[in-house]
Scaffold this motif. Structure first.
Motif, short mmCIF file in Angstrom:
data_model
loop_
_atom_site.label_atom_id
_atom_site.label_comp_id
_atom_site.label_asym_id
_atom_site.label_seq_id
_atom_site.Cartn_x
_atom_site.Cartn_y
_atom_site.Cartn_z
N LYS A 34 -2.23 2.90 9.72
CA LYS A 34 -2.68 2.70 8.35
C LYS A 34 -4.20 2.53 8.26
O LYS A 34 -4.75 2.50 7.17
CB LYS A 34 -2.02 1.46 7.73
N LYS A 36 -5.93 -0.14 8.86
CA LYS A 36 -6.18 -1.43 8.21
C LYS A 36 -5.96 -2.54 9.22
O LYS A 36 -5.15 -2.41 10.13
CB LYS A 36 -5.23 -1.65 7.03
N LEU A 38 -4.12 -5.32 9.51
CA LEU A 38 -2.99 -5.98 8.88
C LEU A 38 -2.78 -7.42 9.37
O LEU A 38 -2.20 -8.23 8.66
CB LEU A 38 -1.71 -5.19 9.11
N GLU A 69 9.18 -3.36 7.06
CA GLU A 69 8.98 -3.97 5.74
C GLU A 69 7.76 -4.89 5.74
O GLU A 69 6.97 -4.87 4.80
CB GLU A 69 10.21 -4.77 5.32
N GLU A 72 4.61 -2.78 5.71
CA GLU A 72 4.34 -2.23 4.37
C GLU A 72 3.83 -3.33 3.44
O GLU A 72 2.90 -3.10 2.66
CB GLU A 72 5.59 -1.59 3.78
N ASP A 73 4.41 -4.52 3.52
CA ASP A 73 3.93 -5.64 2.67
C ASP A 73 2.49 -6.01 3.01
O ASP A 73 1.68 -6.25 2.11
CB ASP A 73 4.83 -6.87 2.84
N ALA A 75 0.26 -4.07 4.25
CA ALA A 75 -0.64 -2.96 3.94
C ALA A 75 -1.00 -2.87 2.46
O ALA A 75 -1.95 -2.17 2.10
CB ALA A 75 0.00 -1.63 4.39
N LYS A 76 -0.28 -3.59 1.63
CA LYS A 76 -0.54 -3.56 0.17
C LYS A 76 -1.85 -4.20 -0.17
O LYS A 76 -2.35 -5.06 0.43
CB LYS A 76 0.58 -4.25 -0.59
#
Length: 76
Positions: A34, A36, A38, A69, A72-73, A75-76
């Motif tokens: 990603k 990022k 995280l 999950e 993904e959380d 990465a928001k």
């Protein structure tokens, strides 16, 4: 040792340290994908609590699913 086929329910009532270490390794790779950071504001206990809660809600899910999950959380 955790692998992609490990069921959340196999952790019984609490996620094991090896599972958390695997999830952190997964998140490290996910973060690279990603592009990022995280895990910057996340610690070991927070990862354990998140995955533990997800596994209690869905004991037949895979630990991989809970890790994805969480990735993904974050990465928001």
């Amino acid at each position: 040792m955790t692998d992609l086929r490990s069921l959340c329910g196999s952790t019984l009532t609490k996620i094991y340290n090896a599972d958390v270490q695997w999830v952190i390794g997964f998140l490290t790779g996910f973060a690279h994908f990603k592009d990022k950071d995280l895990l910057k504001n996340t610690d070991y206990d927070a990862v354990a609590a998140y995955v533990d809660q997800k596994c209690k809600l869905k004991p037949l899910a895979l630990i991989f699913d809970a890790a994805a999950e969480l990735g993904e959380d974050l990465a928001k």
